[in-house]
Design a protein around this motif. Structure first.
Motif, PDB file in Angstrom:
ATOM      1  N   HIS A   1       0.759  -1.210   0.041  1.00  0.00           N
ATOM      2  CA  HIS A   1       0.059   0.008   0.145  1.00  0.00           C
ATOM      3  C   HIS A   1       0.877   1.255   0.026  1.00  0.00           C
ATOM      4  O   HIS A   1       0.423   2.377  -0.788  1.00  0.00           O
ATOM      5  CB  HIS A   1      -0.959   0.112   1.470  1.00  0.00           C
ATOM      6  N   SER A   2       1.798   1.168   0.707  1.00  0.00           N
ATOM      7  CA  SER A   2       3.019   2.223   0.866  1.00  0.00           C
ATOM      8  C   SER A   2       3.449   2.683  -0.273  1.00  0.00           C
ATOM      9  O   SER A   2       3.793   3.956  -0.840  1.00  0.00           O
ATOM     10  CB  SER A   2       3.776   1.971   2.058  1.00  0.00           C
ATOM     11  N   TYR A   3       3.664   1.612  -1.174  1.00  0.00           N
ATOM     12  CA  TYR A   3       4.564   1.744  -2.457  1.00  0.00           C
ATOM     13  C   TYR A   3       3.712   2.178  -3.511  1.00  0.00           C
ATOM     14  O   TYR A   3       4.085   3.120  -4.229  1.00  0.00           O
ATOM     15  CB  TYR A   3       5.256   0.392  -2.791  1.00  0.00           C
ATOM     16  N   ALA A   4       2.151   1.846  -3.444  1.00  0.00           N
ATOM     17  CA  ALA A   4       1.455   2.335  -4.456  1.00  0.00           C
ATOM     18  C   ALA A   4       1.268   3.849  -4.061  1.00  0.00           C
ATOM     19  O   ALA A   4       1.230   4.745  -4.998  1.00  0.00           O
ATOM     20  CB  ALA A   4       0.186   1.623  -4.400  1.00  0.00           C
ATOM     21  N   ASN A   5       1.231   4.232  -2.794  1.00  0.00           N
ATOM     22  CA  ASN A   5       0.934   5.460  -2.423  1.00  0.00           C
ATOM     23  C   ASN A   5       2.307   6.669  -2.736  1.00  0.00           C
ATOM     24  O   ASN A   5       2.207   7.560  -3.293  1.00  0.00           O
ATOM     25  CB  ASN A   5       0.882   5.622  -0.921  1.00  0.00           C
ATOM     26  N   TYR A   6       3.449   5.924  -2.776  1.00  0.00           N
ATOM     27  CA  TYR A   6       4.812   6.575  -3.516  1.00  0.00           C
ATOM     28  C   TYR A   6       4.676   6.746  -4.682  1.00  0.00           C
ATOM     29  O   TYR A   6       5.044   7.811  -4.995  1.00  0.00           O
ATOM     30  CB  TYR A   6       5.802   5.524  -2.675  1.00  0.00           C
TER      31      TYR A   6
ATOM     32  N   ASN B   1      -5.337   8.716   3.685  1.00  0.00           N
ATOM     33  CA  ASN B   1      -6.144   7.960   4.601  1.00  0.00           C
ATOM     34  C   ASN B   1      -6.766   6.566   3.741  1.00  0.00           C
ATOM     35  O   ASN B   1      -7.252   5.658   4.173  1.00  0.00           O
ATOM     36  CB  ASN B   1      -7.491   8.626   4.885  1.00  0.00           C
ATOM     37  N   GLU B   2      -5.930   6.406   2.245  1.00  0.00           N
ATOM     38  CA  GLU B   2      -6.095   5.339   1.689  1.00  0.00           C
ATOM     39  C   GLU B   2      -6.089   3.759   2.178  1.00  0.00           C
ATOM     40  O   GLU B   2      -4.786   3.710   2.887  1.00  0.00           O
ATOM     41  CB  GLU B   2      -5.586   5.210   0.395  1.00  0.00           C
ATOM     42  N   GLU B   3      -6.896   2.858   2.260  1.00  0.00           N
ATOM     43  CA  GLU B   3      -6.790   1.671   2.967  1.00  0.00           C
ATOM     44  C   GLU B   3      -6.904   0.393   1.935  1.00  0.00           C
ATOM     45  O   GLU B   3      -6.222  -0.402   2.066  1.00  0.00           O
ATOM     46  CB  GLU B   3      -7.617   1.374   4.200  1.00  0.00           C
ATOM     47  N   ASN B   4      -7.667   0.618   1.202  1.00  0.00           N
ATOM     48  CA  ASN B   4      -8.332  -0.391   0.163  1.00  0.00           C
ATOM     49  C   ASN B   4      -7.385  -0.334  -0.907  1.00  0.00           C
ATOM     50  O   ASN B   4      -7.057   0.470  -1.787  1.00  0.00           O
ATOM     51  CB  ASN B   4      -9.667  -0.087  -0.141  1.00  0.00           C
ATOM     52  N   PHE B   5      -6.514  -1.716  -1.038  1.00  0.00           N
ATOM     53  CA  PHE B   5      -5.655  -1.924  -2.247  1.00  0.00           C
ATOM     54  C   PHE B   5      -6.359  -1.736  -3.555  1.00  0.00           C
ATOM     55  O   PHE B   5      -5.847  -1.358  -4.600  1.00  0.00           O
ATOM     56  CB  PHE B   5      -4.753  -2.896  -2.219  1.00  0.00           C
TER      57      PHE B   5
ATOM     58  N   ASP C   1      -8.524   0.202  -4.501  1.00  0.00           N
ATOM     59  CA  ASP C   1      -8.903   1.456  -5.152  1.00  0.00           C
ATOM     60  C   ASP C   1      -7.489   2.116  -5.243  1.00  0.00           C
ATOM     61  O   ASP C   1      -7.269   2.851  -6.240  1.00  0.00           O
ATOM     62  CB  ASP C   1      -9.163   2.513  -3.660  1.00  0.00           C
ATOM     63  N   LEU C   2      -6.462   1.928  -4.550  1.00  0.00           N
ATOM     64  CA  LEU C   2      -5.018   2.415  -5.030  1.00  0.00           C
ATOM     65  C   LEU C   2      -4.413   1.826  -6.210  1.00  0.00           C
ATOM     66  O   LEU C   2      -4.067   2.593  -7.184  1.00  0.00           O
ATOM     67  CB  LEU C   2      -3.949   1.903  -3.898  1.00  0.00           C
ATOM     68  N   PHE C   3      -4.934   0.647  -6.585  1.00  0.00           N
ATOM     69  CA  PHE C   3      -4.557  -0.224  -7.708  1.00  0.00           C
ATOM     70  C   PHE C   3      -5.058   0.917  -9.001  1.00  0.00           C
ATOM     71  O   PHE C   3      -4.484   0.957 -10.146  1.00  0.00           O
ATOM     72  CB  PHE C   3      -4.859  -1.291  -7.710  1.00  0.00           C
TER      73      PHE C   3
END
Length: 355
Positions: A79-84, A98-102, A104-106
């Motif tokens: 999750h942190s790497y996707a945020n990065y 506050n993103e928690e769901n991968f 959504d990040l994906f």
């Protein structure tokens, strides 16, 4: 660097695609950390190295172990790497803090980043707990040129969250992938390790535990009918023999069982603590673990932890995932494992020598 010969081979491996089959208590974290240090010290630019851990606490622990050698290396959860990646692309940070769901990040990474620079060296911990979406993110989006994946599918306990251990099992069988074993068990007493093996070996050859006993202790295993008063008496008897409350884990299958045991022990004036691993930083985890209290935890929260004496409550072997969860529970114990079950007869264990 105090490594055995199997760890040294992994740390210095030259193959581009590597899967490390690491059994419980075989020194996986140490090996992974030293692999990162080896890459950094041999001159690999630190921004070429990405380390994906399963929890934030695991990332913090690795950074603390690496010290200056870890400066400039990305170490964090997927999750942190996707945020990065999103942050690096100029995406509005306020929308992802506050993103928690991968999922959504994906989706955001797919939508907002046209081209992701391939990672030169990827190291992934707990690969057995990776789901299909995370697998796609790793191999189809960040496309590592070199990877080393650390896995123990015997400890795959997050299928309910979408993890697919078959992904790493099948990858390890590919011709271009080199597999290394890591199987010297430095934690469990011999009888405890054999008990854990009997649980997991029922799942067939892909799950067979090839761990080698290395702790130097025999260990004791008792199976008995669940009796909370009996457990409380055992704990108190150990304290009378100058042992510590902190020597004990009570591991439960569900949160409701944790709450029930926690308040029962509290009412028996036995100091105890409970926590969720995901809520703690590594420093907070160490502080809680060092307090002189009985730790009442779910089996999932205890993954990666160990203690002298472990009581397991409410765990059955009725399917593949439950056997993996049982294996994790059993391999937390160093010297004594007490496995409770709804049996008619209880083995008397008053003979435990607490000296």
């Amino acid at each position: 660097m105090n490594l055995n010969k199997y760890q040294e081979k992994i740390v210095k491996a030259q193959e581009p695609y590597v899967v490390v089959n690491a059994s419980a208590a075989a020194g996986k974290t140490q090996t992974l950390t030293e692999r990162v240090r080896f890459l950094a010290q041999k001159g690999v630019p630190k921004d070429y190295i990405v380390v994906i851990t399963f929890t934030n606490a695991a990332a913090e622990e690795m950074m603390e172990r690496l010290g200056d050698d870890g400066y400039g290396i990305f170490i964090g959860t997927i999750h942190s790497y996707a945020n990065y990646l999103l942050l690096s692309s100029g995406y509005d940070t306020s929308k992802i803090l506050n993103e928690e769901n991968f999922d959504d990040l994906f989706t955001k990474v797919q939508k907002h980043i046209d081209c992701i620079k391939p990672v030169e060296y990827l190291l992934l911990d707990e690969a057995q707990d990776t789901g299909e979406l995370e697998w796609t993110f790793i191999f189809d989006m960040i496309k590592p040129k070199n990877y080393m994946l650390f896995s123990d599918h015997k400890q795959s306990i997050y299928r309910w969250k979408g993890a697919h251990p078959e992904l790493i099992i099948n990858l390890a069988k590919k011709e271009e992938v080199t597999t290394y074993p890591l199987f010297h068990n430095y934690r469990n007493g011999r009888n405890i390790l054999n008990f854990a093996k009997r649980i997991i070996d029922k799942l067939g050859p892909d799950y067979k535990d090839n761990s080698l006993f290395a702790s130097g202790k025999e260990g004791k295993v008792f199976e008995l009918e669940l009796d909370k008063n009996y457990i409380a008496n055992m704990i108190n008897n150990s304290i009378e023999k100058n042992h510590n409350y902190s020597d004990w884990f009570i591991l439960c299958r569900t949160n409701s069982q944790v709450n029930e045991m926690y308040y029962f022990l509290k009412n028996q004036n036995i100091p105890c603590d409970t926590f969720k691993r995901a809520d703690l930083s590594n420093k907070e985890l160490i502080k809680r673990m060092n307090s002189n209290t009985v730790k009442v935890l779910t089996i999932h929260a205890a993954k990666g932890l160990e203690n002298k004496y472990v009581v397991v409550i409410g765990q059955k072997f009725y399917n593949e995932e439950e056997r993996c969860i049982s294996y994790v529970a059993a391999t937390r114990a160093k010297e004594l494992l007490i496995w409770t079950k709804p049996a008619k007869k209880r083995k008397k264990i008053d003979v435990i020598n607490w000296e």
